[in-house]
Design a protein around this motif. Structure first.
Motif, PDB file in Angstrom:
ATOM      1  N   GLY A  22     -12.625 -85.747  59.452  1.00 32.38           N
ATOM      2  CA  GLY A  22     -12.402 -85.373  58.066  1.00 32.38           C
ATOM      3  C   GLY A  22     -12.308 -86.559  57.125  1.00 32.38           C
ATOM      4  O   GLY A  22     -11.876 -87.648  57.510  1.00 32.38           O
ATOM      5  N   THR A  23     -12.715 -86.321  55.875  1.00 33.39           N
ATOM      6  CA  THR A  23     -12.679 -87.353  54.848  1.00 33.39           C
ATOM      7  C   THR A  23     -11.764 -86.981  53.681  1.00 33.39           C
ATOM      8  O   THR A  23     -11.088 -87.837  53.130  1.00 33.39           O
ATOM      9  CB  THR A  23     -14.102 -87.608  54.301  1.00 33.39           C
ATOM     10  OG1 THR A  23     -14.905 -88.126  55.353  1.00 33.39           O
ATOM     11  CG2 THR A  23     -14.082 -88.618  53.166  1.00 33.39           C
ATOM     12  N   ARG A  77      -9.364 -83.856  62.843  1.00 37.97           N
ATOM     13  CA  ARG A  77     -10.337 -82.835  63.253  1.00 37.97           C
ATOM     14  C   ARG A  77      -9.602 -81.773  64.055  1.00 37.97           C
ATOM     15  O   ARG A  77      -8.607 -82.058  64.719  1.00 37.97           O
ATOM     16  CB  ARG A  77     -11.486 -83.462  64.061  1.00 37.97           C
ATOM     17  CG  ARG A  77     -11.089 -84.024  65.390  1.00 37.97           C
ATOM     18  CD  ARG A  77     -12.203 -84.828  66.042  1.00 37.97           C
ATOM     19  NE  ARG A  77     -12.435 -86.085  65.337  1.00 37.97           N
ATOM     20  CZ  ARG A  77     -11.701 -87.193  65.551  1.00 37.97           C
ATOM     21  NH1 ARG A  77     -10.716 -87.182  66.432  1.00 37.97           N
ATOM     22  NH2 ARG A  77     -11.952 -88.301  64.890  1.00 37.97           N
ATOM     23  N   TRP A  78     -10.124 -80.542  63.991  1.00 40.87           N
ATOM     24  CA  TRP A  78      -9.486 -79.429  64.685  1.00 40.87           C
ATOM     25  C   TRP A  78     -10.501 -78.651  65.512  1.00 40.87           C
ATOM     26  O   TRP A  78     -11.707 -78.677  65.238  1.00 40.87           O
ATOM     27  CB  TRP A  78      -8.817 -78.490  63.680  1.00 40.87           C
ATOM     28  CG  TRP A  78      -7.552 -79.030  63.129  1.00 40.87           C
ATOM     29  CD1 TRP A  78      -6.293 -78.843  63.604  1.00 40.87           C
ATOM     30  CD2 TRP A  78      -7.412 -79.862  61.979  1.00 40.87           C
ATOM     31  NE1 TRP A  78      -5.375 -79.514  62.837  1.00 40.87           N
ATOM     32  CE2 TRP A  78      -6.027 -80.152  61.829  1.00 40.87           C
ATOM     33  CE3 TRP A  78      -8.311 -80.414  61.063  1.00 40.87           C
ATOM     34  CZ2 TRP A  78      -5.534 -80.944  60.802  1.00 40.87           C
ATOM     35  CZ3 TRP A  78      -7.833 -81.206  60.048  1.00 40.87           C
ATOM     36  CH2 TRP A  78      -6.459 -81.466  59.917  1.00 40.87           C
ATOM     37  N   PHE A  79      -9.959 -77.917  66.478  1.00 45.28           N
ATOM     38  CA  PHE A  79     -10.747 -77.067  67.361  1.00 45.28           C
ATOM     39  C   PHE A  79     -10.186 -75.655  67.197  1.00 45.28           C
ATOM     40  O   PHE A  79      -9.043 -75.383  67.573  1.00 45.28           O
ATOM     41  CB  PHE A  79     -10.645 -77.575  68.806  1.00 45.28           C
ATOM     42  CG  PHE A  79     -10.959 -79.053  68.906  1.00 45.28           C
ATOM     43  CD1 PHE A  79     -12.267 -79.485  69.077  1.00 45.28           C
ATOM     44  CD2 PHE A  79      -9.954 -80.007  68.781  1.00 45.28           C
ATOM     45  CE1 PHE A  79     -12.565 -80.850  69.123  1.00 45.28           C
ATOM     46  CE2 PHE A  79     -10.239 -81.363  68.834  1.00 45.28           C
ATOM     47  CZ  PHE A  79     -11.544 -81.783  69.006  1.00 45.28           C
ATOM     48  N   ARG A 129     -25.071 -81.634  56.667  1.00 42.09           N
ATOM     49  CA  ARG A 129     -23.913 -81.715  55.773  1.00 42.09           C
ATOM     50  C   ARG A 129     -23.785 -83.153  55.293  1.00 42.09           C
ATOM     51  O   ARG A 129     -23.812 -84.083  56.092  1.00 42.09           O
ATOM     52  CB  ARG A 129     -22.637 -81.282  56.495  1.00 42.09           C
ATOM     53  CG  ARG A 129     -22.619 -79.805  56.877  1.00 42.09           C
ATOM     54  CD  ARG A 129     -22.533 -78.907  55.655  1.00 42.09           C
ATOM     55  NE  ARG A 129     -22.569 -77.496  56.011  1.00 42.09           N
ATOM     56  CZ  ARG A 129     -21.489 -76.776  56.343  1.00 42.09           C
ATOM     57  NH1 ARG A 129     -20.290 -77.357  56.370  1.00 42.09           N
ATOM     58  NH2 ARG A 129     -21.607 -75.502  56.654  1.00 42.09           N
ATOM     59  N   THR A 130     -23.614 -83.319  53.991  1.00 44.10           N
ATOM     60  CA  THR A 130     -23.631 -84.660  53.404  1.00 44.10           C
ATOM     61  C   THR A 130     -22.379 -84.983  52.604  1.00 44.10           C
ATOM     62  O   THR A 130     -22.372 -85.916  51.808  1.00 44.10           O
ATOM     63  CB  THR A 130     -24.853 -84.823  52.487  1.00 44.10           C
ATOM     64  OG1 THR A 130     -24.804 -83.808  51.464  1.00 44.10           O
ATOM     65  CG2 THR A 130     -26.146 -84.692  53.264  1.00 44.10           C
ATOM     66  N   TYR A 131     -21.302 -84.204  52.831  1.00 44.70           N
ATOM     67  CA  TYR A 131     -20.098 -84.427  52.022  1.00 44.70           C
ATOM     68  C   TYR A 131     -19.337 -85.674  52.454  1.00 44.70           C
ATOM     69  O   TYR A 131     -18.862 -86.443  51.625  1.00 44.70           O
ATOM     70  CB  TYR A 131     -19.189 -83.206  52.118  1.00 44.70           C
ATOM     71  CG  TYR A 131     -17.813 -83.416  51.531  1.00 44.70           C
ATOM     72  CD1 TYR A 131     -17.654 -83.744  50.185  1.00 44.70           C
ATOM     73  CD2 TYR A 131     -16.675 -83.293  52.321  1.00 44.70           C
ATOM     74  CE1 TYR A 131     -16.403 -83.941  49.644  1.00 44.70           C
ATOM     75  CE2 TYR A 131     -15.415 -83.491  51.788  1.00 44.70           C
ATOM     76  CZ  TYR A 131     -15.278 -83.810  50.454  1.00 44.70           C
ATOM     77  OH  TYR A 131     -14.040 -84.006  49.925  1.00 44.70           O
ATOM     78  N   THR A 132     -19.191 -85.905  53.757  1.00 39.53           N
ATOM     79  CA  THR A 132     -18.257 -86.924  54.226  1.00 39.53           C
ATOM     80  C   THR A 132     -18.867 -88.313  54.234  1.00 39.53           C
ATOM     81  O   THR A 132     -20.037 -88.513  53.942  1.00 39.53           O
ATOM     82  CB  THR A 132     -17.720 -86.566  55.617  1.00 39.53           C
ATOM     83  OG1 THR A 132     -18.811 -86.457  56.529  1.00 39.53           O
ATOM     84  CG2 THR A 132     -16.986 -85.240  55.590  1.00 39.53           C
TER      85      THR A 132
END
Length: 296
Positions: free
Chosen positions: A23-24, A32-34, A181-184
């Motif tokens: 995550g950013t 991060r989660w599962f 995905r390009t957010y982080t």
């Protein structure tokens, strides 16, 4: 053990370092989660997984405190960045790809950051724990391999790709969708959704806006056999190989109608870069063409 190679009749399209993303956004930075489909944490339910860190999404007050603490650091960093970008614009250094800074999936990128979304018995639950940077042993790396038939996770110790171990694999027919995905911060990540509805979020270890794993998964790569190339294309490929002999030459037709030529010079992949092929683009007659959306 030896460097993994596909059996006769199967072609490697990409081999590149990859792991679960991180995550950013402020609330999930470094985390991060599962999750299952009810958004419960399932990391302790994943078969064979060792213990890992327990992350907690930051509250609004914690976010404000972190943002306030980071303000001074960020201001100084922006001043340095302005200088770096000015130099880059002058052509002295290259600039690193960055995320867009705008989330298109607020629930799963800002409020929460699942890298595994999997109900009981689904395919994503079978992914190997070595993909998790928080669990992966020291001096151990994971590569993502894409062939024209499968996707595999390969692991190896001590930067030695001659000790490859297949940790996981699945047929490409079981992949329903791959979304860029390009957010982080890394500039490009991949959300891979399987046909059973489960999904995972993977990323390269370093900033990259042309991650070859995504190139061959987000858009179906149509492998073109050498005998199917036009005379002009054969001439172009031969000229490139003559410049520097290639261990593997792969030509694919892109969604735009253009063709990519990827030439891998070494049979043993680099532990940090992966197969790292030379990439060229050509048209139907082997002519130079400009990149179009979907080519990369």
């Amino acid at each position: 053990m030896a460097t993994w190679q596909p059996p006769p009749g199967e072609t490697t399209l990409a081999r590149s370092p990859g792991s679960f993303a991180t995550g950013t956004a402020t609330a999930v930075s470094g985390m991060r989660w599962f999750r299952d489909t009810e958004r419960n944490d399932i990391q302790n339910d994943l078969a064979g997984w060792p213990d890992g860190p327990v992350f907690t999404v930051l509250s609004k007050s914690e976010r404000r405190a972190r943002a306030a603490g980071a303000f001074g650091v960020r201001a100084a960093a922006l001043a340095v960045l302005a200088v770096v970008e000015a130099v880059a614009a002058a052509g002295s250094v290259g600039s690193s790809p960055r995320g867009t800074g705008r989330s298109h999936d607020h629930e799963n990128e800002v409020d929460d950051f699942p890298v595994l979304w999997a109900g009981p018995g689904t395919l994503a639950r079978t992914l190997p724990w070595q993909l998790d940077p928080s669990r992966c042993p020291e001096n151990y790396r994971t590569h993502i391999v894409v062939t024209d038939r499968r996707v595999l996770v390969i692991g190896f110790p001590d930067d030695d790709t001659t000790q490859d171990e297949v940790l996981w694999q699945t047929d490409r027919d079981l992949i329903a969708n791959v979304e860029r995905r390009t957010y982080t911060r890394v500039g490009l990540e991949a959300v891979i959704t399987f046909t059973d509805g489960s999904w995972c979020r993977l990323a390269p270890p370093e900033a990259s806006d042309h991650w070859e794993v995504v190139r061959h998964l987000a858009y179906a790569s149509e492998l073109v056999a050498s005998e199917a190339l036009t005379p002009g294309q054969k001439e172009r490929v031969a000229a490139l190989v003559a410049e520097r002999p290639a261990f593997r030459t792969v030509v694919t037709r892109r969604p735009s109608g253009n063709f990519t030529i990827e030439l891998t010079s070494e049979p043993v992949p680099d532990p940090i870069e992966g197969s790292d092929p030379r990439l060229r683009l050509m048209g139907p007659d082997g002519e130079h063409v400009n990149f179009e959306p979907g080519d990369l």
